[in-house]
Design a protein around this motif. Sequence first.
Motif, short mmCIF file in Angstrom:
data_model
loop_
_atom_site.label_atom_id
_atom_site.label_comp_id
_atom_site.label_asym_id
_atom_site.label_seq_id
_atom_site.Cartn_x
_atom_site.Cartn_y
_atom_site.Cartn_z
N MET A 1 28.02 50.51 -53.91
CA MET A 1 27.14 50.06 -52.83
C MET A 1 26.02 49.21 -53.41
N ARG A 2 25.71 48.10 -52.73
CA ARG A 2 24.66 47.19 -53.19
C ARG A 2 23.33 47.62 -52.55
N LEU A 3 22.39 48.09 -53.37
CA LEU A 3 21.10 48.53 -52.87
C LEU A 3 20.09 47.39 -52.96
N GLY A 4 19.37 47.17 -51.86
CA GLY A 4 18.32 46.18 -51.83
C GLY A 4 16.99 46.83 -51.54
N LEU A 5 15.91 46.07 -51.73
CA LEU A 5 14.56 46.60 -51.61
C LEU A 5 13.69 45.57 -50.91
N ALA A 6 12.82 46.05 -50.01
CA ALA A 6 11.87 45.16 -49.35
C ALA A 6 10.76 44.77 -50.33
N LEU A 7 10.45 43.49 -50.37
CA LEU A 7 9.36 43.02 -51.21
C LEU A 7 8.01 43.45 -50.63
N PRO A 8 6.97 43.62 -51.47
CA PRO A 8 5.65 44.03 -50.95
C PRO A 8 5.03 42.91 -50.12
N GLN A 9 4.97 43.14 -48.81
CA GLN A 9 4.59 42.05 -47.92
C GLN A 9 3.62 42.45 -46.83
N TYR A 10 3.58 43.72 -46.44
CA TYR A 10 2.71 44.09 -45.33
C TYR A 10 2.08 45.47 -45.56
N GLY A 11 1.11 45.79 -44.69
CA GLY A 11 0.42 47.06 -44.81
C GLY A 11 -0.29 47.19 -46.15
N ASN A 12 -0.26 48.40 -46.73
CA ASN A 12 -0.93 48.63 -48.02
C ASN A 12 -0.32 47.84 -49.15
N LEU A 13 0.90 47.34 -48.96
CA LEU A 13 1.60 46.60 -50.02
C LEU A 13 1.44 45.09 -49.89
N ALA A 14 0.65 44.63 -48.93
CA ALA A 14 0.52 43.19 -48.70
C ALA A 14 -0.36 42.57 -49.77
N ASP A 15 0.24 42.22 -50.88
CA ASP A 15 -0.47 41.64 -52.01
C ASP A 15 0.38 40.51 -52.60
N PRO A 16 0.19 39.27 -52.12
CA PRO A 16 1.01 38.17 -52.62
C PRO A 16 0.98 38.02 -54.13
N GLU A 65 -0.60 45.25 -39.10
CA GLU A 65 -1.86 44.53 -38.94
C GLU A 65 -2.13 43.58 -40.11
N THR A 66 -1.44 43.79 -41.22
CA THR A 66 -1.60 42.92 -42.39
C THR A 66 -0.21 42.48 -42.84
N PHE A 67 0.06 41.17 -42.75
CA PHE A 67 1.42 40.70 -43.01
C PHE A 67 1.38 39.36 -43.72
N ALA A 68 1.95 39.30 -44.92
CA ALA A 68 1.99 38.06 -45.68
C ALA A 68 3.15 37.17 -45.22
N ASP A 69 3.04 35.90 -45.50
CA ASP A 69 4.03 34.93 -45.07
C ASP A 69 5.39 35.17 -45.73
N PRO A 70 6.47 35.21 -44.94
CA PRO A 70 7.78 35.49 -45.54
C PRO A 70 8.30 34.40 -46.46
N PHE A 71 8.03 33.14 -46.13
CA PHE A 71 8.55 32.04 -46.96
C PHE A 71 7.87 32.02 -48.33
N THR A 72 6.54 32.19 -48.33
CA THR A 72 5.82 32.22 -49.60
C THR A 72 6.27 33.40 -50.45
N THR A 73 6.47 34.55 -49.81
CA THR A 73 6.89 35.75 -50.53
C THR A 73 8.26 35.55 -51.18
N LEU A 74 9.21 34.99 -50.42
CA LEU A 74 10.55 34.77 -50.98
C LEU A 74 10.53 33.70 -52.06
N ALA A 75 9.73 32.66 -51.87
CA ALA A 75 9.66 31.61 -52.89
C ALA A 75 9.13 32.17 -54.20
N THR A 76 8.15 33.06 -54.11
CA THR A 76 7.62 33.69 -55.32
C THR A 76 8.70 34.51 -56.02
#
Length: 297
Positions: A1-16, A65-76
């Motif tokens: 099984m291929r496991l994936g993970l959400a990048l830190p993008q919102y809430g307490n993890l919203a740190d570009p 309430e705190t959400f970083a931009d998805p395109f910038t996050t993926l580009a990083t």
Amino acid sequence: MRLGLALPQYGNLADPAAVAGFATAAEDVGFRSLWVGDRILAPLEPSDLYPGGGTPEHPYPKEFETFADPFTTLATAAAVTRTARLGMSALTGPVYSPVLLARALTSLDLASSGRLDVGLGLGWLREEYFAAGVPWEGRGKRLDDVLDALEALWTGDPAAHEGPQWRIAPSTVGLRPAQDPRPPVLLGGFSPPALARVGRRADGWLAGWMPQQYLKGLWAVAVEAAEKAGRDPGTLRRVLRINPRAGTAVETVQDVLPCLDVADDEGITEVLVDLHYVAKDVDHALDLAGELLTAVG
């Protein structure tokens, strides 16, 4: 099984600034895909409750309430990884201009050397549509128009599109995706019409955790639609998103394990785990991710 993970993008993890280190560490320990979500705003008095368990007192998770931009996050993430797939689960497709969306997605696919999975959905919050200047009514047809326009811009030569929402004059589009003929398009949704759209025209379904009978029943809608459209349903992907969260059926990382068993039983081979609701910060999210891999073995 291929496991994936959400990048830190919102809430307490919203740190570009932390995305690069997180993405590198996640890939190094064995996660096969990295994902972003999409929230545009958090209205004080929303007209719609979050379908994942919103109540009148708490209409959506506070993390939104705190959400970083998805395109910038993926580009990083694309800049610092080499093998992990990069995806969206999911962009609210109808609020984006397909011309600008195609340019951004093509650039991401090229920057990642062909590792992009394009995830689109309808969203659930009408205030986001109003804020983007897009009508809430007819959003399903608008998503179909976005899909048609993206296909034209990715594969047409010259590219042109004439639809109910957008007209794209015949144009030269020199920027083409790295993946041939285009990046895979995965669609979210949990209604029969949404699953029928998956079967008719998508490369797969962005599913969310739910009891097994509902996973099975909704997928049957996509399979039937694919067969009616003359497509092979066996080629369609399913990516199952699991969000551990207090007060739900899946509260901890350990609770993810039975979900993986259900996914395996259903023939689902791709799972996305989102730790935003249980991690205190980015370092804690990486610790929890390591616990998950250890538990999975």
